[in-house]
Design a protein around this motif. Structure first.
Motif, mmCIF file in Angstrom:
data_model
loop_
_atom_site.group_PDB
_atom_site.id
_atom_site.type_symbol
_atom_site.label_atom_id
_atom_site.label_comp_id
_atom_site.label_asym_id
_atom_site.label_seq_id
_atom_site.Cartn_x
_atom_site.Cartn_y
_atom_site.Cartn_z
ATOM 1 N N ALA A 152 0.832 -1.211 0.000
ATOM 2 C CA ALA A 152 0.000 0.000 0.000
ATOM 3 C C ALA A 152 0.866 1.260 0.000
ATOM 4 C CB ALA A 152 -0.932 -0.011 1.208
ATOM 5 N N PHE A 153 1.824 1.329 0.921
ATOM 6 C CA PHE A 153 2.611 2.549 1.042
ATOM 7 C C PHE A 153 3.618 2.716 -0.093
ATOM 8 C CE2 PHE A 153 0.666 2.888 5.154
ATOM 9 C CZ PHE A 153 0.653 4.253 5.392
ATOM 10 N N THR A 154 4.019 1.629 -0.712
ATOM 11 C CA THR A 154 4.862 1.753 -1.908
ATOM 12 C C THR A 154 4.093 2.471 -3.006
ATOM 13 O OG1 THR A 154 6.112 -0.255 -1.394
ATOM 14 C CG2 THR A 154 6.118 0.475 -3.689
ATOM 15 N N GLU A 155 2.835 2.088 -3.174
ATOM 16 C CA GLU A 155 1.983 2.742 -4.180
ATOM 17 C C GLU A 155 1.679 4.185 -3.788
ATOM 18 O OE1 GLU A 155 -0.345 2.878 -7.759
ATOM 19 O OE2 GLU A 155 1.245 1.563 -7.022
ATOM 20 N N PHE A 156 1.392 4.412 -2.492
ATOM 21 C CA PHE A 156 1.116 5.772 -2.025
ATOM 22 C C PHE A 156 2.322 6.687 -2.274
ATOM 23 C CE2 PHE A 156 -1.730 4.011 1.647
ATOM 24 C CZ PHE A 156 -2.687 3.628 0.727
ATOM 25 N N ASN A 157 3.486 6.212 -1.860
ATOM 26 C CA ASN A 157 4.688 7.048 -1.960
ATOM 27 C C ASN A 157 5.068 7.339 -3.404
ATOM 28 O OD1 ASN A 157 5.004 7.223 0.839
ATOM 29 N ND2 ASN A 157 6.201 5.346 0.947
ATOM 30 N N GLY A 210 -2.398 8.382 10.645
ATOM 31 C CA GLY A 210 -1.509 9.521 10.845
ATOM 32 C C GLY A 210 -0.514 9.671 9.711
ATOM 33 N N ALA A 211 0.166 8.569 9.387
ATOM 34 C CA ALA A 211 1.169 8.608 8.319
ATOM 35 C C ALA A 211 0.530 8.945 6.975
ATOM 36 C CB ALA A 211 1.897 7.267 8.249
ATOM 37 N N ALA A 212 -0.606 8.340 6.683
ATOM 38 C CA ALA A 212 -1.244 8.531 5.375
ATOM 39 C C ALA A 212 -1.826 9.927 5.211
ATOM 40 C CB ALA A 212 -2.329 7.481 5.172
ATOM 41 N N SER A 213 -2.368 10.471 6.289
ATOM 42 C CA SER A 213 -2.952 11.819 6.183
ATOM 43 C C SER A 213 -1.873 12.891 6.143
ATOM 44 C CB SER A 213 -3.916 12.071 7.347
ATOM 45 O OG SER A 213 -3.247 12.005 8.608
ATOM 46 N N GLU A 214 -0.850 12.778 6.984
ATOM 47 C CA GLU A 214 0.199 13.792 7.018
ATOM 48 C C GLU A 214 1.011 13.826 5.721
ATOM 49 O OE1 GLU A 214 2.709 14.087 10.387
ATOM 50 O OE2 GLU A 214 1.063 14.207 11.837
ATOM 51 N N GLU A 241 -10.651 9.730 12.732
ATOM 52 C CA GLU A 241 -10.178 11.051 13.153
ATOM 53 C C GLU A 241 -8.666 11.099 13.375
ATOM 54 O OE1 GLU A 241 -11.672 14.434 16.328
ATOM 55 O OE2 GLU A 241 -11.532 12.364 17.022
ATOM 56 N N TYR A 242 -8.047 12.151 12.856
ATOM 57 C CA TYR A 242 -6.638 12.408 13.129
ATOM 58 C C TYR A 242 -6.339 13.872 12.807
ATOM 59 C CZ TYR A 242 -1.608 12.169 13.300
ATOM 60 O OH TYR A 242 -0.303 12.399 13.640
ATOM 61 N N PRO A 243 -5.568 14.561 13.683
ATOM 62 C CA PRO A 243 -5.084 14.119 14.994
ATOM 63 C C PRO A 243 -6.228 13.893 15.986
ATOM 64 C CG PRO A 243 -3.848 16.040 14.211
ATOM 65 C CD PRO A 243 -5.061 15.901 13.331
ATOM 66 N N SER A 244 -5.888 13.316 17.125
ATOM 67 C CA SER A 244 -6.889 13.019 18.142
ATOM 68 C C SER A 244 -7.633 14.286 18.567
ATOM 69 C CB SER A 244 -6.191 12.394 19.365
ATOM 70 O OG SER A 244 -7.125 12.073 20.368
ATOM 71 N N PRO A 293 2.416 9.017 12.730
ATOM 72 C CA PRO A 293 3.192 8.457 11.620
ATOM 73 C C PRO A 293 4.324 7.529 12.060
ATOM 74 C CG PRO A 293 2.718 10.748 11.191
ATOM 75 C CD PRO A 293 2.261 10.483 12.598
ATOM 76 N N GLU A 294 4.859 7.743 13.254
ATOM 77 C CA GLU A 294 5.954 6.903 13.741
ATOM 78 C C GLU A 294 5.452 5.700 14.547
ATOM 79 O OE1 GLU A 294 5.236 10.554 16.242
ATOM 80 O OE2 GLU A 294 5.691 10.171 14.142
ATOM 81 N N TYR A 295 4.188 5.331 14.352
ATOM 82 C CA TYR A 295 3.609 4.242 15.148
ATOM 83 C C TYR A 295 4.393 2.937 15.011
ATOM 84 C CZ TYR A 295 1.653 1.601 11.255
ATOM 85 O OH TYR A 295 1.529 0.829 10.134
#
Length: 438
Positions: free
Chosen positions: A71-76, A93-97, A127-130, A392-394
């Protein structure tokens, strides 16, 4: 000339009218998800959408082991292979930011989804951020950690008599974590190759952490303050120390070789007559009521994660929300699909097919709660769930928790207090590295 022009306009109108159907038939949407039964149920559901609208929707899947990477390979790469993704809650978090997800806040507010969906699913899937009021996903596949158990073992008159004589209360579905522990101890009989309990221990992704969260949240603990990133005194609180100790004690009542166990092994604990009780995500419970996959199906029951010592009752959240990918060429069509997906009748059908709806109305209905032996426990759980960090650093936070907790749970290394103090230091360092805190 006027007659000719009128005829031409009429002809154009006819073409446009006929072309609506042709256009719809030419439209296609691709939803990306992991390879498991809920994805198959979703494909059945979206086939109904195609029948209604003429828009073909394909649920493309890949094994869980490479779902995130693919997924993230395609996103990036800002690729347009997928129009939507049913992504893990921790991705938000990572995907929205990074700009991978379309902001769905207006859509969310327009349809009042904060009230339509179970509150916890809104908080953790969307929801993000909290507490920001910004939404990036529509709650899609609700899930959480629950329990299955051997009803025939629990209801055996001799076992019931022996249990009451030893513990002073009736054997039954555990009313709290103390009872969970007592029952696990009672049925733990290695000489008979019968064991008390099966829990998550696999530290390769989030299994062990989800299991530990079940204890932490029900002991009244938290992982940290998601708004301020404060962890000192929270992840290493007294409640969490006791919760980690309780989880470690449960591990002592598991079958042999249980130091790397996740959903497959925990279902096998029931199907292969190994354990009295077994932890698992609700998404894997359908196999336990199927006599083809569970010879003990008629004797398998289910219950929600029990309360801790002070009455707190929560469970670790699983499941996913569905998001629109910002690089999709079909965003408008994807939004139309979401309009259809959130309808009450669609959510009801989603539940009937085997998907775990997040719709509060459907969850609260007697029809849903009585549809399967585990639906009532699922309903009870989905209003009492909490999740891991969605920053994003989860992934780093997850690895650090595994590295600290796993040796303690499975190898008896250190004390719970030492483990959690060290984890607090790890997380502080991580948040400083990413400028979350000073």
């Amino acid at each position: 000339m006027r007659k000719t022009m009128t005829s031409m306009l009429a002809g154009i109108g006819l073409v446009l009218a006929c072309g609506t159907s042709v256009y719809a038939q030419d439209k296609e949407l691709t939803i990306f998800w992991a390879e498991w039964d809920p994805a198959n149920y979703l494909q059945e559901l979206v086939n109904l959408y195609e029948a209604e609208t003429g828009v073909k929707v394909t649920v493309e899947t890949t094994p869980w082991s490479d779902f995130q990477t693919k997924a993230f390979t395609e996103f990036n790469a800002k690729g347009s292979a997928y129009d939507m993704v049913v992504g893990d809650s921790q991705w938000i978090g990572a995907a929205s930011e990074a700009g991978h997800y379309v902001d769905l806040t207006d859509f969310f507010n327009k349809h009042n989804l904060k009230e339509v969906m179970a509150p916890a699913t809104v908080k953790y899937y969307a929801e993000y951020p909290s507490d920001s009021g910004k939404y990036w996903s529509i709650p899609a596949e609700g899930d959480a950690v629950g329990w299955s158990y051997r009803k025939d073992w629990f209801e055996d008159p001799k076992e019931m008599e022996a249990f009451k004589a030893k513990y002073g209360y009736d054997l039954g579905v555990p009313k709290d974590f103390k009872a969970l522990r007592d029952i696990a101890e009672f049925f733990h009989r290695p000489d008979e190759k019968r064991y008390g309990i099966a829990i998550y221990t696999d530290n390769s992704y989030d299994a062990l952490v989800m299991g530990v969260e079940n204890a932490i949240f029900s002991f009244g603990g938290e992982l940290g303050d998601y708004a301020t990133y404060k962890v000192d005194g929270i992840i290493n609180s007294e409640q969490n120390v006791k919760a980690l100790e309780a989880y470690k004690e449960l591990y002592s009542f598991t079958p042999p070789g249980w130091a790397k166990s996740f959903f497959i092994e925990d279902n096998q604990a029931i199907t292969e007559n190994l354990a009295a009780m077994s932890m698992n995500y609700f998404a894997f419970f359908p196999a336990l009521i199927n006599e083809a996959s569970n010879p003990n199906a008629k004797n398998t029951g289910f219950f929600a994660n029990p309360p801790g010592p002070n009455g707190d009752q929560f469970a670790a959240l699983g499941g996913q929300g569905i998001s629109v990918i910002s690089y999709s060429d079909n965003q408008e069509e994807a939004m139309k699909f979401l309009e259809w997906f959130i309808k009450d009748e669609t959510q009801k059908k989603w539940a009937e097919l085997g998907g775990y709806t997040a719709s509060a109305k459907v969850l609260e209905s007697p029809e849903f709660q009585n549809a399967t032996p585990y639906n009532k426990a699922f309903y009870e759980t989905m209003f009492k769930v909490k999740d891991f960090w969605a920053t994003p650093e989860y992934a780093e936070l997850l690895i650090q928790m595994n590295q600290r907790v796993y040796p303690y749970i499975t190898g008896n290394q250190g004390s719970a207090k030492e483990v959690l103090d060290s984890l607090a230091a790890d997380w502080n360092a991580t948040f400083k590295k990413y400028n979350r805190v000073k």
